[in-house]
Design a protein around this motif. Structure first.
Motif, PDB file in Angstrom:
ATOM      1  N   LYS A  84       9.242   0.447  -8.823  1.00  0.00           N
ATOM      2  CA  LYS A  84       9.267   0.640  -7.380  1.00  0.00           C
ATOM      3  C   LYS A  84       9.606  -0.638  -6.617  1.00  0.00           C
ATOM      4  O   LYS A  84       9.369  -0.732  -5.420  1.00  0.00           O
ATOM      5  CB  LYS A  84       7.919   1.170  -6.900  1.00  0.00           C
ATOM      6  N   GLY A  85      10.166  -1.611  -7.314  1.00  0.00           N
ATOM      7  CA  GLY A  85      10.539  -2.849  -6.648  1.00  0.00           C
ATOM      8  C   GLY A  85       9.333  -3.744  -6.401  1.00  0.00           C
ATOM      9  O   GLY A  85       8.201  -3.424  -6.750  1.00  0.00           O
ATOM     10  N   SER A  86       9.600  -4.899  -5.776  1.00  0.00           N
ATOM     11  CA  SER A  86       8.542  -5.883  -5.517  1.00  0.00           C
ATOM     12  C   SER A  86       8.680  -6.435  -4.107  1.00  0.00           C
ATOM     13  O   SER A  86       9.774  -6.473  -3.547  1.00  0.00           O
ATOM     14  CB  SER A  86       8.619  -7.041  -6.514  1.00  0.00           C
ATOM     15  N   ILE A  87       7.523  -6.859  -3.549  1.00  0.00           N
ATOM     16  CA  ILE A  87       7.515  -7.561  -2.265  1.00  0.00           C
ATOM     17  C   ILE A  87       6.814  -8.896  -2.491  1.00  0.00           C
ATOM     18  O   ILE A  87       5.609  -8.941  -2.722  1.00  0.00           O
ATOM     19  CB  ILE A  87       6.781  -6.767  -1.180  1.00  0.00           C
ATOM     20  N   PHE A  88       7.593  -9.980  -2.451  1.00  0.00           N
ATOM     21  CA  PHE A  88       7.017 -11.318  -2.556  1.00  0.00           C
ATOM     22  C   PHE A  88       6.729 -11.819  -1.139  1.00  0.00           C
ATOM     23  O   PHE A  88       7.616 -11.798  -0.277  1.00  0.00           O
ATOM     24  CB  PHE A  88       7.986 -12.270  -3.269  1.00  0.00           C
ATOM     25  N   ARG A  89       5.489 -12.233  -0.926  1.00  0.00           N
ATOM     26  CA  ARG A  89       5.097 -12.724   0.399  1.00  0.00           C
ATOM     27  C   ARG A  89       4.553 -14.140   0.274  1.00  0.00           C
ATOM     28  O   ARG A  89       3.866 -14.472  -0.692  1.00  0.00           O
ATOM     29  CB  ARG A  89       4.028 -11.825   1.014  1.00  0.00           C
ATOM     30  N   PHE A  90       4.845 -14.953   1.297  1.00  0.00           N
ATOM     31  CA  PHE A  90       4.242 -16.289   1.349  1.00  0.00           C
ATOM     32  C   PHE A  90       4.021 -16.659   2.814  1.00  0.00           C
ATOM     33  O   PHE A  90       4.667 -16.106   3.712  1.00  0.00           O
ATOM     34  CB  PHE A  90       5.114 -17.337   0.642  1.00  0.00           C
ATOM     35  N   THR A  91       3.068 -17.569   3.040  1.00  0.00           N
ATOM     36  CA  THR A  91       2.720 -17.976   4.402  1.00  0.00           C
ATOM     37  C   THR A  91       2.953 -19.474   4.591  1.00  0.00           C
ATOM     38  O   THR A  91       2.757 -20.264   3.665  1.00  0.00           O
ATOM     39  CB  THR A  91       1.243 -17.673   4.715  1.00  0.00           C
ATOM     40  N   ILE A  92       3.373 -19.828   5.805  1.00  0.00           N
ATOM     41  CA  ILE A  92       3.584 -21.221   6.208  1.00  0.00           C
ATOM     42  C   ILE A  92       2.924 -21.385   7.581  1.00  0.00           C
ATOM     43  O   ILE A  92       3.114 -20.522   8.460  1.00  0.00           O
ATOM     44  CB  ILE A  92       5.083 -21.571   6.297  1.00  0.00           C
ATOM     45  N   PRO A  93       2.159 -22.454   7.804  1.00  0.00           N
ATOM     46  CA  PRO A  93       1.494 -22.624   9.109  1.00  0.00           C
ATOM     47  C   PRO A  93       2.475 -22.631  10.272  1.00  0.00           C
ATOM     48  O   PRO A  93       3.583 -23.154  10.180  1.00  0.00           O
ATOM     49  CB  PRO A  93       0.780 -23.979   8.984  1.00  0.00           C
ATOM     50  N   ILE A  94       2.039 -22.043  11.388  1.00  0.00           N
ATOM     51  CA  ILE A  94       2.839 -22.041  12.615  1.00  0.00           C
ATOM     52  C   ILE A  94       2.791 -23.428  13.234  1.00  0.00           C
ATOM     53  O   ILE A  94       1.782 -24.117  13.182  1.00  0.00           O
ATOM     54  CB  ILE A  94       2.292 -20.989  13.599  1.00  0.00           C
ATOM     55  N   ILE A  95       3.881 -23.836  13.852  1.00  0.00           N
ATOM     56  CA  ILE A  95       3.949 -25.142  14.500  1.00  0.00           C
ATOM     57  C   ILE A  95       2.928 -25.183  15.624  1.00  0.00           C
ATOM     58  O   ILE A  95       2.862 -24.286  16.460  1.00  0.00           O
ATOM     59  CB  ILE A  95       5.359 -25.398  15.065  1.00  0.00           C
ATOM     60  N   ILE A 120       9.927 -10.966   1.034  1.00  0.00           N
ATOM     61  CA  ILE A 120      11.185 -10.749   0.306  1.00  0.00           C
ATOM     62  C   ILE A 120      11.014  -9.444  -0.452  1.00  0.00           C
ATOM     63  O   ILE A 120      10.316  -9.388  -1.475  1.00  0.00           O
ATOM     64  CB  ILE A 120      11.510 -11.923  -0.652  1.00  0.00           C
ATOM     65  N   ASN A 121      11.652  -8.396   0.059  1.00  0.00           N
ATOM     66  CA  ASN A 121      11.471  -7.038  -0.458  1.00  0.00           C
ATOM     67  C   ASN A 121      12.713  -6.643  -1.264  1.00  0.00           C
ATOM     68  O   ASN A 121      13.839  -6.696  -0.761  1.00  0.00           O
ATOM     69  CB  ASN A 121      11.273  -6.092   0.727  1.00  0.00           C
ATOM     70  N   ASP A 122      12.501  -6.235  -2.548  1.00  0.00           N
ATOM     71  CA  ASP A 122      13.654  -5.842  -3.378  1.00  0.00           C
ATOM     72  C   ASP A 122      13.414  -4.478  -3.999  1.00  0.00           C
ATOM     73  O   ASP A 122      12.324  -3.912  -3.910  1.00  0.00           O
ATOM     74  CB  ASP A 122      13.915  -6.902  -4.458  1.00  0.00           C
ATOM     75  N   ASN A 123      14.476  -3.960  -4.622  1.00  0.00           N
ATOM     76  CA  ASN A 123      14.408  -2.652  -5.290  1.00  0.00           C
ATOM     77  C   ASN A 123      14.545  -2.808  -6.809  1.00  0.00           C
ATOM     78  O   ASN A 123      15.137  -1.958  -7.470  1.00  0.00           O
ATOM     79  CB  ASN A 123      15.490  -1.724  -4.747  1.00  0.00           C
ATOM     80  N   GLY A 124      13.975  -3.905  -7.323  1.00  0.00           N
ATOM     81  CA  GLY A 124      14.114  -4.206  -8.749  1.00  0.00           C
ATOM     82  C   GLY A 124      13.205  -3.400  -9.643  1.00  0.00           C
ATOM     83  O   GLY A 124      12.668  -2.352  -9.251  1.00  0.00           O
ATOM     84  N   ILE A 125      12.971  -3.930 -10.845  1.00  0.00           N
ATOM     85  CA  ILE A 125      12.231  -3.174 -11.869  1.00  0.00           C
ATOM     86  C   ILE A 125      10.733  -3.144 -11.567  1.00  0.00           C
ATOM     87  O   ILE A 125       9.995  -2.339 -12.135  1.00  0.00           O
ATOM     88  CB  ILE A 125      12.475  -3.778 -13.267  1.00  0.00           C
ATOM     89  N   GLY A 126      10.273  -4.036 -10.690  1.00  0.00           N
ATOM     90  CA  GLY A 126       8.856  -4.044 -10.347  1.00  0.00           C
ATOM     91  C   GLY A 126       8.001  -4.760 -11.388  1.00  0.00           C
ATOM     92  O   GLY A 126       8.487  -5.170 -12.455  1.00  0.00           O
ATOM     93  N   ILE A 127       6.705  -4.899 -11.059  1.00  0.00           N
ATOM     94  CA  ILE A 127       5.755  -5.617 -11.915  1.00  0.00           C
ATOM     95  C   ILE A 127       4.462  -4.823 -11.968  1.00  0.00           C
ATOM     96  O   ILE A 127       4.014  -4.254 -10.957  1.00  0.00           O
ATOM     97  CB  ILE A 127       5.462  -7.028 -11.351  1.00  0.00           C
ATOM     98  N   ASP A 128       3.857  -4.783 -13.115  1.00  0.00           N
ATOM     99  CA  ASP A 128       2.538  -4.159 -13.247  1.00  0.00           C
ATOM    100  C   ASP A 128       1.542  -4.990 -12.437  1.00  0.00           C
ATOM    101  O   ASP A 128       1.479  -6.217 -12.593  1.00  0.00           O
ATOM    102  CB  ASP A 128       2.119  -4.142 -14.718  1.00  0.00           C
ATOM    103  N   VAL A 162       2.402 -11.381  -4.737  1.00  0.00           N
ATOM    104  CA  VAL A 162       3.372 -10.301  -4.927  1.00  0.00           C
ATOM    105  C   VAL A 162       2.645  -8.972  -4.894  1.00  0.00           C
ATOM    106  O   VAL A 162       1.520  -8.843  -5.387  1.00  0.00           O
ATOM    107  CB  VAL A 162       4.146 -10.465  -6.252  1.00  0.00           C
ATOM    108  N   VAL A 163       3.290  -7.971  -4.255  1.00  0.00           N
ATOM    109  CA  VAL A 163       2.799  -6.596  -4.242  1.00  0.00           C
ATOM    110  C   VAL A 163       3.864  -5.746  -4.907  1.00  0.00           C
ATOM    111  O   VAL A 163       5.016  -5.709  -4.451  1.00  0.00           O
ATOM    112  CB  VAL A 163       2.544  -6.119  -2.797  1.00  0.00           C
ATOM    113  N   SER A 164       3.512  -5.074  -6.001  1.00  0.00           N
ATOM    114  CA  SER A 164       4.548  -4.369  -6.769  1.00  0.00           C
ATOM    115  C   SER A 164       3.941  -3.305  -7.668  1.00  0.00           C
ATOM    116  O   SER A 164       2.734  -3.319  -7.950  1.00  0.00           O
ATOM    117  CB  SER A 164       5.327  -5.393  -7.616  1.00  0.00           C
ATOM    118  N   GLU A 165       4.820  -2.397  -8.094  1.00  0.00           N
ATOM    119  CA  GLU A 165       4.499  -1.399  -9.109  1.00  0.00           C
ATOM    120  C   GLU A 165       5.733  -1.230  -9.981  1.00  0.00           C
ATOM    121  O   GLU A 165       6.864  -1.353  -9.487  1.00  0.00           O
ATOM    122  CB  GLU A 165       4.133  -0.047  -8.466  1.00  0.00           C
ATOM    123  N   PRO A 166       5.552  -0.955 -11.255  1.00  0.00           N
ATOM    124  CA  PRO A 166       6.716  -0.778 -12.140  1.00  0.00           C
ATOM    125  C   PRO A 166       7.641   0.314 -11.620  1.00  0.00           C
ATOM    126  O   PRO A 166       7.198   1.412 -11.286  1.00  0.00           O
ATOM    127  CB  PRO A 166       6.081  -0.405 -13.473  1.00  0.00           C
TER     128      PRO A 166
END
Length: 602
Positions: free
Chosen positions: A590-601, A533-541, A584-588
């Motif tokens: 520069k937005g944030s990228i929230f990633r999560f994993t779910i097992p494949i069927i 989930i990639n956004d252009n928000g305020i970002g996170i340290d 989460v991968v982010s910088e103040p």
């Protein structure tokens, strides 16, 4: 140090003795036996063989001549030739027969009366040689005549001139044969000097071979000797290392924190370390062997029988460096009962080491931990039940409070001064926030409380329903949300929808000055689907990347962003309940990228 020095000298002496016994003496004996074999057997044997071979050769050549003479005699018998013609022709042929290395060996023929009929030395032809004597005075021609008259053929020794050298006389051995029809004696011989020369040549070769073998043995003995001393040096070093290792081992054993004992043949206990006495109270005299140890350690009959059986099974093992581990309760000398882990290892020579680790306190601590864990689980269950009940029951009062405050704002907004208006607005804000907080708490408790059932979920359909539910928020923030074709997974559709709502809502809440732009995608990573989930928000340290998933964690509590601090914690709990991870991968800025994993069927 004196003992060690004595051992070094002993090693050197043993090495010299070993070198003499294993190298010098066997080499000398081998050379001596080889010389005896050569000169005592092989050379005499070879001389006999050479003489016999030459005798056989003489027999063969004389037999050939006899056969040739006999063939001419047959022609006379058939009236093909006269006797005179036959004798003349055969003598010519016999005279031309030469053999030997230099073709100087010959045949001769004389009558039984002693008159020479054919000889390579023409001066003897026609002469009667029956009265000839050699250097020893032997009438050798007469001896030949007597020999053939008696036996028909045979060998005779005498002295005769050396080949075509009249002044040189040599010992000779001849073979003679009588041809009775004509009364001829046919003979040929060889000089014994030829045999002696061959024997001397062979002897010289053998002597050279002996010298060569002696030199080879001597040359080989040098590196062997050097290697012997090097081996002795290594042996000495190994013994020194062994002594040092033994000293270190003894030191380690003495300082070993566990009770330890060494078991030898016939289950005799050869050594116990001080910890045995310190922990259990027993001395070596109390437990001289394993039967005495079992009697002392396990006085209870059933326990004693079981321990004895296990010891017999373990001690029967002959494999080295194999551990056997058992757990026993042991009776100390002061009658205290302690729990030990027994570890038995077998070394070469049927030696065994028994380690005993006291786990009495650890066992008690584990029991306390188990008890405390059960109590903690019970408390957690009660807290979860309380949180569920509290969040559920407080929903309605908070809704009523929020509704009445909104009614006050609507009816009396123009009648209140500035301070009253601000107080009313803040009351409405905090009432709503409290209501949202209770709602999120209820959701969080449901995740823990309910058994999460899995079914086939189409994430594309989940996104469609998610966007419909937060449509008001999307329109209010003018957000643009894009997503590609998303996979099917095994999960709960309710919780997957809640997960996407929390993540998208979080991106919209913490937007920058620009309208929110959110891109949602998924890709395979090994055995998992990875959603982004990639956004252009305020970002996170980055240093707060893990904090955002904690309960009630707000990075800026005084900010105007309406957040309860539970949404991302709920998202984390949902993802982890299915065996996935979230980060989460982010910088103040520069937005944030929230990633999560779910097992494949599968």
């Amino acid at each position: 140090m004196r003992i060690l020095s004595g051992k070094k000298n002993k090693i050197y002496k043993n090495t010299i003795y070993e070198w003499i016994l294993k190298i010098v003496i066997p080499s000398a004996i081998s050379i001596f036996l080889f010389v005896i074999l050569i000169f005592g057997y092989m050379i005499p044997r070879t001389k006999t063989i050479i003489v016999n071979e030459k005798k056989n050769a003489l027999k063969d050549i004389v037999s050939f001549a006899y056969t040739l003479v006999n063939s001419y005699y047959d022609e006379v018998s058939k009236n093909i030739l006269t006797t005179e013609e036959a004798q003349k022709n055969v003598l010519i042929r016999l005279k031309n027969i030469k053999y030997g290395k230099e073709h100087k060996d010959y045949l001769w023929v004389h009558k039984i009366g002693g008159t020479v009929l054919m000889h390579p030395y023409v001066r003897f032809e026609g002469e009667n040689v029956s009265n000839y004597r050699d250097l020893t005075g032997q009438y050798f021609v007469r001896d030949m005549i007597n020999l053939v008259k008696k036996d028909g053929e045979g060998f005779i020794n005498y002295y005769w001139q050396w080949q075509d050298q009249p002044k040189r006389i040599g010992a000779k051995l001849s073979f003679v044969r009588l041809f009775k029809p004509w009364g001829w004696i046919i003979g040929s011989g060889f000089y014994t000097e030829d045999v002696r020369v061959e024997i001397n040549t062979l002897t010289n070769k053998m002597m050279m071979m002996c010298l060569l073998i002696t030199f080879v043995i001597f040359a080989l003995s040098i590196p062997i000797t050097v290697n012997s001393f090097l081996i002795a040096r290594k042996k000495r070093k190994a013994e020194e290392d062994s002594l040092e290792t033994e000293r270190k081992f003894r030191h380690i054993v003495e300082k070993c924190p566990f009770p330890l004992l060494q078991i030898g043949n016939e289950d005799k206990i050869e050594y116990i370390n001080p910890k045995i006495t310190e922990v259990l109270g027993y001395v070596h005299e109390d437990i001289p062997d394993m039967l005495a140890l079992i009697d002392k350690f396990f006085p209870d009959k059933n326990y004693h029988r079981n321990a004895l059986k296990l010891w017999q099974e373990d001690s029967a093992n002959i494999d080295v460096n194999v551990f056997f581990t058992r757990i026993f309760f042991v009776k100390c000398k002061n009658n205290d009962l302690k729990k030990f882990i027994f570890r038995l290892i077998t070394f070469e020579g049927n030696k065994k080491i028994l380690f005993m680790e006291d786990i009495t306190e650890r066992d008690r601590a584990q029991k306390r931990i188990v008890s405390q864990t059960k109590e903690l689980k019970r408390s957690n269950i009660e807290l979860e039940q309380y949180a569920f009940i509290a969040s559920h029951d407080m929903q309605e009062p908070l809704r009523i409070i929020s509704t009445y405050l909104q009614m006050l704002e609507k009816d009396y907004k123009g009648n209140l001064d500035e301070q009253g208006t601000k107080c009313l607005e803040r009351s409405i804000f905090y009432a709503n926030r409290m209501r949202f907080l209770m709602r999120d708490l209820l959701t969080f408790s449901r995740i823990k409380k309910k058994i999460i059932k899995k079914e086939l979920v189409n994430m594309h359909n989940i996104m469609d329903s998610t966007l419909r539910k937060i449509d008001y928020l999307i329109r209010e923030s003018t957000a643009v949300i894009k997503y590609n074709t998303l996979p099917e997974i095994m999960a709960s559709p309710v919780f997957m929808e809640q997960l996407m709502i929390n993540l998208i809502t979080n991106s919209i809440k913490f937007k920058s000055d620009k309208p929110p732009e959110i891109n949602i995608s998924a890709e395979k990573r090994g055995k998992f689907w990875q959603f982004s989930i990639n956004d252009n928000g305020i970002g996170i340290d980055p240093k707060f990347a893990k904090h955002v998933f904690r309960m009630f964690e707000r990075l800026d509590p005084a900010s105007n962003y309406t957040s309860t601090g539970i949404g991302l914690a709920v998202a984390k709990k949902i993802v982890e309940s299915y065996g996935g991870k979230i980060w989460v991968v982010s910088e103040p800025g520069k937005g944030s990228i929230f990633r999560f994993t779910i097992p494949i069927i599968n």
